[in-house]
Design a protein around this motif. Structure first.
Motif, mmCIF file in Angstrom:
data_model
loop_
_atom_site.group_PDB
_atom_site.id
_atom_site.type_symbol
_atom_site.label_atom_id
_atom_site.label_comp_id
_atom_site.label_asym_id
_atom_site.label_seq_id
_atom_site.Cartn_x
_atom_site.Cartn_y
_atom_site.Cartn_z
ATOM 1 N N ALA A 44 17.595 57.700 34.209
ATOM 2 C CA ALA A 44 18.070 56.528 33.614
ATOM 3 C C ALA A 44 19.046 56.689 32.004
ATOM 4 O O ALA A 44 20.244 56.571 32.289
ATOM 5 N N ALA A 45 18.138 57.285 31.333
ATOM 6 C CA ALA A 45 18.949 57.795 30.346
ATOM 7 C C ALA A 45 20.204 58.932 30.616
ATOM 8 O O ALA A 45 21.482 58.593 30.337
ATOM 9 N N ILE A 46 20.032 60.093 31.534
ATOM 10 C CA ILE A 46 20.995 60.297 31.305
ATOM 11 C C ILE A 46 22.793 59.582 32.317
ATOM 12 O O ILE A 46 23.786 59.211 32.193
ATOM 13 N N ALA A 47 22.570 58.768 33.732
ATOM 14 C CA ALA A 47 22.982 57.820 33.707
ATOM 15 C C ALA A 47 23.509 57.109 33.284
ATOM 16 O O ALA A 47 24.901 57.207 33.404
ATOM 17 N N LEU A 48 23.041 56.207 31.815
ATOM 18 C CA LEU A 48 23.407 55.429 30.415
ATOM 19 C C LEU A 48 24.536 56.478 30.226
ATOM 20 O O LEU A 48 25.878 55.674 29.548
ATOM 21 N N PHE A 49 23.846 57.519 29.245
ATOM 22 C CA PHE A 49 24.771 58.083 28.824
ATOM 23 C C PHE A 49 26.097 58.093 29.805
ATOM 24 O O PHE A 49 27.687 58.279 29.482
ATOM 25 N N PHE A 50 26.803 58.671 30.942
ATOM 26 C CA PHE A 50 27.904 59.305 31.494
ATOM 27 C C PHE A 50 28.383 57.241 31.955
ATOM 28 O O PHE A 50 29.599 58.179 32.439
ATOM 29 N N PHE A 51 27.929 56.290 31.929
ATOM 30 C CA PHE A 51 28.377 55.494 32.005
ATOM 31 C C PHE A 51 29.271 54.731 30.944
ATOM 32 O O PHE A 51 30.305 54.292 31.301
ATOM 33 N N PHE A 52 28.096 54.874 29.722
ATOM 34 C CA PHE A 52 28.537 54.486 28.272
ATOM 35 C C PHE A 52 30.112 55.279 28.274
ATOM 36 O O PHE A 52 31.114 55.057 27.686
ATOM 37 N N GLY A 53 29.741 56.988 28.256
ATOM 38 C CA GLY A 53 31.339 57.590 27.785
ATOM 39 C C GLY A 53 32.442 57.417 29.125
ATOM 40 O O GLY A 53 33.403 57.562 28.717
ATOM 41 N N ALA A 54 32.224 57.411 30.378
ATOM 42 C CA ALA A 54 33.067 57.246 31.476
ATOM 43 C C ALA A 54 33.077 55.861 30.991
ATOM 44 O O ALA A 54 34.715 55.420 30.971
ATOM 45 N N ARG A 55 33.027 54.635 30.294
ATOM 46 C CA ARG A 55 32.918 53.057 29.950
ATOM 47 C C ARG A 55 34.057 53.217 28.992
ATOM 48 O O ARG A 55 35.306 53.028 29.136
ATOM 49 N N SER A 56 34.310 54.212 27.640
ATOM 50 C CA SER A 56 34.348 54.042 26.768
ATOM 51 C C SER A 56 35.678 54.740 27.110
ATOM 52 O O SER A 56 36.626 54.536 26.654
ATOM 53 N N LEU A 57 35.825 56.431 27.975
ATOM 54 C CA LEU A 57 37.091 57.102 27.725
ATOM 55 C C LEU A 57 38.416 55.477 29.313
ATOM 56 O O LEU A 57 39.131 55.911 29.295
ATOM 57 N N PHE A 183 26.594 64.096 25.194
ATOM 58 C CA PHE A 183 24.964 63.537 25.070
ATOM 59 C C PHE A 183 24.571 63.455 26.823
ATOM 60 O O PHE A 183 23.458 64.126 27.097
ATOM 61 N N GLY A 184 25.057 63.392 27.886
ATOM 62 C CA GLY A 184 24.973 62.713 29.661
ATOM 63 C C GLY A 184 24.774 64.109 30.108
ATOM 64 O O GLY A 184 23.231 64.876 30.150
ATOM 65 N N ILE A 185 25.620 64.877 29.712
ATOM 66 C CA ILE A 185 25.306 66.688 29.582
ATOM 67 C C ILE A 185 24.303 67.672 29.244
ATOM 68 O O ILE A 185 23.193 67.969 30.068
ATOM 69 N N HIS A 186 24.371 67.437 27.509
ATOM 70 C CA HIS A 186 22.810 68.143 27.256
ATOM 71 C C HIS A 186 21.541 67.379 27.727
ATOM 72 O O HIS A 186 20.374 68.256 28.275
ATOM 73 N N ALA A 187 21.689 66.140 28.156
ATOM 74 C CA ALA A 187 20.322 65.599 28.536
ATOM 75 C C ALA A 187 19.860 65.929 29.700
ATOM 76 O O ALA A 187 18.964 66.593 30.867
ATOM 77 N N ALA A 188 21.329 66.127 31.332
ATOM 78 C CA ALA A 188 21.295 66.982 32.439
ATOM 79 C C ALA A 188 20.358 68.159 32.143
ATOM 80 O O ALA A 188 19.660 68.824 32.508
ATOM 81 N N LEU A 189 21.144 69.189 31.269
ATOM 82 C CA LEU A 189 20.883 70.420 31.422
ATOM 83 C C LEU A 189 18.803 70.649 30.189
ATOM 84 O O LEU A 189 18.755 71.787 31.192
ATOM 85 N N THR A 190 19.208 69.808 29.820
ATOM 86 C CA THR A 190 17.481 70.320 29.458
ATOM 87 C C THR A 190 16.530 69.201 29.912
ATOM 88 O O THR A 190 15.329 69.122 29.289
ATOM 89 N N LEU A 191 16.595 68.603 31.012
ATOM 90 C CA LEU A 191 16.075 67.837 32.404
ATOM 91 C C LEU A 191 14.296 68.794 32.405
ATOM 92 O O LEU A 191 14.219 69.128 32.381
ATOM 93 N N ASP A 192 13.189 67.682 31.747
ATOM 94 C CA ASP A 192 11.800 68.393 32.234
ATOM 95 C C ASP A 192 12.288 68.228 33.700
ATOM 96 O O ASP A 192 12.209 67.760 34.163
ATOM 97 N N SER A 193 11.268 69.280 33.685
ATOM 98 C CA SER A 193 10.902 69.704 35.388
ATOM 99 C C SER A 193 9.865 69.207 35.653
ATOM 100 O O SER A 193 9.004 69.350 36.836
ATOM 101 N N ALA A 194 9.172 68.217 35.011
ATOM 102 C CA ALA A 194 7.846 67.320 35.553
ATOM 103 C C ALA A 194 7.930 66.928 36.283
ATOM 104 O O ALA A 194 8.686 66.335 36.596
#
Length: 194
Positions: A44-57, A183-194
């Motif tokens: 959800a956090a990753i999706a929101l980061f990408f959404f807000f990034g796309a919205r701002s752009l 932030f979205g890319i960073h969150a996606a790359l550091t996603l826990d595998s749990a």
């Protein structure tokens, strides 16, 4: 407000509201993984980061590139409000503790606190704080958020008018959008595998 009222009082009201908002957001971000699976919270956090990034752009793309009329509107509102209220006596009496208590309970402090708190409720920075606190250290997110808000609020209080005349809204939207995407890319790359 800082153009017409004591800057220290406006800053104290605004930063107090932002500190409370940041602490509440970080607490919600910390609690969310306990209520919802941490993996779903991270998605959800990753999706929101990408959404807000796309919205701002998108907003940056759609903006005219010129100065916003918001500054003129705010100045007009302040002038109208001041004309209705008239001028107040700014002389302070009593010791420094009494002056501080009077400043913290003044209508200007309360107005700055309430306006800032309501304006920031549900804003991108609040959602970002919730998302970051859900995936990384809550204390670091809280302290970093308050420090960041302090710097931005201090700049706005001290030189908001000058900044608004030198930095275009489109530039702010573009940089903000790119940061949210990062932030979205960073969150996606550091996603826990749990």
């Amino acid at each position: 407000m800082a153009m017409k009222h004591p800057r220290a009082t406006v800053f104290a009201g605004a930063i107090s509201a932002l500190a409370v908002m940041t602490a509440l957001s970080a607490a919600l971000g910390w609690a969310a993984p306990n209520l919802i699976s941490k993996r779903y919270t991270q998605f959800a956090a990753i999706a929101l980061f990408f959404f807000f990034g796309a919205r701002s752009l998108y907003d940056a793309y759609k903006s005219s590139g010129g100065d916003s009329d918001e500054l003129e509107e705010v100045e007009k509102e302040i002038q109208e409000k001041e004309a209705k209220q008239g001028k107040e006596d700014k002389k302070e009496h009593g010791n420094s503790l009494a002056r501080m208590a009077k400043a913290l309970l003044s209508p200007i402090f309360v107005e700055a606190f309430v306006l800032t708190f309501l304006a920031e409720w549900g804003d991108r920075s609040q959602i970002a704080t919730i998302g970051l606190a859900a995936s990384i250290d809550i204390m670091g997110v809280t302290l970093g958020g308050i420090l960041g808000h302090s710097i931005c609020t201090g700049a706005a209080v001290l030189g908001g008018r000058q900044l608004a005349t030198h930095i275009q809204e489109r530039t702010v939207l573009l940089v903000g959008g790119l940061l949210f995407i990062a932030f979205g890319i960073h969150a996606a790359l550091t996603l826990d595998s749990a």
